[in-house]
Write a protein that holds these residues in place. Structure first.
Motif, PDB file in Angstrom:
ATOM      1  N   ALA A  90     -33.135  10.540  47.810  1.00  0.00           N
ATOM      2  CA  ALA A  90     -33.020  11.685  48.703  1.00  0.00           C
ATOM      3  C   ALA A  90     -31.714  12.035  48.448  1.00  0.00           C
ATOM      4  CB  ALA A  90     -33.287  11.133  50.095  1.00  0.00           C
ATOM      5  N   LYS A  91     -31.754  13.534  48.285  1.00  0.00           N
ATOM      6  CA  LYS A  91     -30.467  14.061  47.783  1.00  0.00           C
ATOM      7  C   LYS A  91     -30.149  15.155  48.787  1.00  0.00           C
ATOM      8  CE  LYS A  91     -30.520  13.327  43.038  1.00  0.00           C
ATOM      9  NZ  LYS A  91     -30.156  13.596  41.513  1.00  0.00           N
ATOM     10  N   ARG A  92     -28.826  15.182  49.452  1.00  0.00           N
ATOM     11  CA  ARG A  92     -28.733  16.049  50.671  1.00  0.00           C
ATOM     12  C   ARG A  92     -28.361  17.295  50.100  1.00  0.00           C
ATOM     13  NH1 ARG A  92     -26.756  14.636  55.664  1.00  0.00           N
ATOM     14  NH2 ARG A  92     -26.339  12.419  55.240  1.00  0.00           N
ATOM     15  N   LEU A  93     -29.020  18.254  50.619  1.00  0.00           N
ATOM     16  CA  LEU A  93     -29.108  19.793  50.280  1.00  0.00           C
ATOM     17  C   LEU A  93     -27.573  20.340  50.126  1.00  0.00           C
ATOM     18  CD1 LEU A  93     -32.115  21.037  52.243  1.00  0.00           C
ATOM     19  CD2 LEU A  93     -32.000  20.199  50.015  1.00  0.00           C
ATOM     20  N   THR A  94     -26.632  19.794  51.055  1.00  0.00           N
ATOM     21  CA  THR A  94     -25.339  20.732  51.205  1.00  0.00           C
ATOM     22  C   THR A  94     -24.254  19.854  50.248  1.00  0.00           C
ATOM     23  OG1 THR A  94     -24.769  19.530  53.183  1.00  0.00           O
ATOM     24  CG2 THR A  94     -26.003  21.435  53.461  1.00  0.00           C
ATOM     25  N   SER A  95     -24.867  18.769  49.587  1.00  0.00           N
ATOM     26  CA  SER A  95     -23.575  17.788  49.157  1.00  0.00           C
ATOM     27  C   SER A  95     -23.072  18.515  47.769  1.00  0.00           C
ATOM     28  CB  SER A  95     -24.279  16.314  48.772  1.00  0.00           C
ATOM     29  OG  SER A  95     -25.275  16.345  47.817  1.00  0.00           O
ATOM     30  N   PRO A  96     -21.954  18.242  47.396  1.00  0.00           N
ATOM     31  CA  PRO A  96     -20.981  18.610  46.296  1.00  0.00           C
ATOM     32  C   PRO A  96     -21.540  17.292  45.486  1.00  0.00           C
ATOM     33  CG  PRO A  96     -19.504  17.698  47.941  1.00  0.00           C
ATOM     34  CD  PRO A  96     -20.752  17.883  48.705  1.00  0.00           C
ATOM     35  N   TYR A  97     -21.083  17.428  44.168  1.00  0.00           N
ATOM     36  CA  TYR A  97     -21.247  16.416  43.071  1.00  0.00           C
ATOM     37  C   TYR A  97     -19.972  15.659  43.076  1.00  0.00           C
ATOM     38  CZ  TYR A  97     -22.800  13.722  38.962  1.00  0.00           C
ATOM     39  OH  TYR A  97     -22.936  12.633  38.163  1.00  0.00           O
ATOM     40  N   LEU A  98     -20.262  14.143  43.284  1.00  0.00           N
ATOM     41  CA  LEU A  98     -18.958  13.407  43.412  1.00  0.00           C
ATOM     42  C   LEU A  98     -18.990  12.591  42.597  1.00  0.00           C
ATOM     43  CD1 LEU A  98     -18.871  12.842  47.484  1.00  0.00           C
ATOM     44  CD2 LEU A  98     -17.594  14.578  45.989  1.00  0.00           C
ATOM     45  N   PRO A  99     -18.327  12.452  41.427  1.00  0.00           N
ATOM     46  CA  PRO A  99     -18.323  11.787  40.202  1.00  0.00           C
ATOM     47  C   PRO A  99     -17.655  10.553  40.531  1.00  0.00           C
ATOM     48  CG  PRO A  99     -17.433  13.888  39.489  1.00  0.00           C
ATOM     49  CD  PRO A  99     -17.330  13.879  40.986  1.00  0.00           C
ATOM     50  N   GLY A 100     -18.536   9.237  40.117  1.00  0.00           N
ATOM     51  CA  GLY A 100     -17.982   7.848  40.205  1.00  0.00           C
ATOM     52  C   GLY A 100     -18.221   7.357  41.728  1.00  0.00           C
ATOM     53  N   ARG A 101     -18.522   8.347  42.704  1.00  0.00           N
ATOM     54  CA  ARG A 101     -18.510   7.778  44.167  1.00  0.00           C
ATOM     55  C   ARG A 101     -19.992   7.441  44.572  1.00  0.00           C
ATOM     56  NH1 ARG A 101     -15.432  10.973  47.421  1.00  0.00           N
ATOM     57  NH2 ARG A 101     -16.645  10.328  49.243  1.00  0.00           N
ATOM     58  N   ARG A 102     -20.218   6.344  45.076  1.00  0.00           N
ATOM     59  CA  ARG A 102     -21.297   5.911  45.777  1.00  0.00           C
ATOM     60  C   ARG A 102     -21.405   6.554  47.241  1.00  0.00           C
ATOM     61  NH1 ARG A 102     -25.021   2.653  43.917  1.00  0.00           N
ATOM     62  NH2 ARG A 102     -23.797   1.879  42.262  1.00  0.00           N
ATOM     63  N   THR A 103     -22.411   7.315  47.508  1.00  0.00           N
ATOM     64  CA  THR A 103     -22.505   7.937  48.798  1.00  0.00           C
ATOM     65  C   THR A 103     -23.588   7.908  49.478  1.00  0.00           C
ATOM     66  OG1 THR A 103     -22.088  10.185  49.738  1.00  0.00           O
ATOM     67  CG2 THR A 103     -22.402  10.034  47.457  1.00  0.00           C
ATOM     68  N   ARG A 104     -23.840   8.464  50.712  1.00  0.00           N
ATOM     69  CA  ARG A 104     -25.061   8.303  51.505  1.00  0.00           C
ATOM     70  C   ARG A 104     -25.635   9.960  51.032  1.00  0.00           C
ATOM     71  NH1 ARG A 104     -28.569   5.074  53.824  1.00  0.00           N
ATOM     72  NH2 ARG A 104     -28.837   6.386  55.472  1.00  0.00           N
ATOM     73  N   ASP A 105     -25.006  10.436  50.486  1.00  0.00           N
ATOM     74  CA  ASP A 105     -25.569  11.868  50.168  1.00  0.00           C
ATOM     75  C   ASP A 105     -26.689  11.487  49.321  1.00  0.00           C
ATOM     76  OD1 ASP A 105     -23.918  13.421  51.772  1.00  0.00           O
ATOM     77  OD2 ASP A 105     -22.462  13.895  50.331  1.00  0.00           O
TER      78      ASP A 105
END
Length: 196
Positions: free
Chosen positions: A171-186
């Motif tokens: 599941a990928k949040r529609l508004t999310s930027p791309y955060l290199p190397g980050r583990r995120t709930r987006d």
């Protein structure tokens, strides 16, 4: 950008995400210098291009702006489904002759699902804008695909991947930027539960 393992979004938030197939492949960053070729880097920065000559010069990679794409290399079984075992066999080959011999027996595909750079950085664009840019590149060939995502409902996407024999969805949040190397709930990895 890395996904967090978690539950499927509920009815109150599922429309905030798009849903993509969980490929369980080998993550790569694909560098397209704009001359029709591709350079493949592993998450650690190792150049793995020589291991995958079947992905070197693809008809869809026409001359154009420089691009950096995120995706996964997969190997498929006889039914066209991703096979971790077959991919591991292919990944273990390094000698050029062994790699050449495997091209027919262990072919691979490159599944591209995000874009980090297209003439200029795209990291801060929302997921939806990045996917539009990626789709506009029209990179689909027998060896390379830009797989579609599903809109909500999330449960329907999960059931579709179960029916097709995949391991789950992202599941990928529609508004999310791309955060290199980050583990995120987006990005949320949702795996099918084993039968009880």
């Amino acid at each position: 950008m890395l996904a967090t393992i978690g539950p499927i979004p509920g009815p109150d938030s599922e429309a905030e995400y798009a849903y993509e197939t969980l490929w369980n492949g080998m993550r790569v960053i694909a560098h397209l210098p704009g001359n029709g070729s591709v350079r493949l880097l592993s998450p650690t920065g190792a150049d793995v291009t020589a291991q995958y000559p079947d992905l070197h010069a693809l008809p869809g990679l026409l001359p154009g702006p420089q691009a950096v794409l995120d995706g996964e290399i997969i190997a498929v079984d006889g039914e066209g489904r991703p096979s971790v075992e077959r991919l591991q066999q292919r990944m273990s080959l390094h000698h050029p002759q062994a790699v050449k011999h495997a091209l027919g027996d262990l072919p691979v595909q490159l599944m591209l699902y995000d874009i980090l750079y297209l003439g200029e950085p795209t990291l801060q664009l929302p997921y939806t804008a990045r996917r539009d840019l990626l789709d506009d590149l029209r990179l689909t060939t027998p060896q390379i695909r830009v797989p579609a995502g599903w809109p909500a409902p999330a449960q329907q996407a999960l059931e579709q991947t179960r029916h097709e024999g995949y391991d789950g969805i992202i599941a990928k949040r529609l508004t999310s930027p791309y955060l290199p190397g980050r583990r995120t709930r987006d990005w949320i990895k949702i795996k099918h539960l084993p039968p009880t």
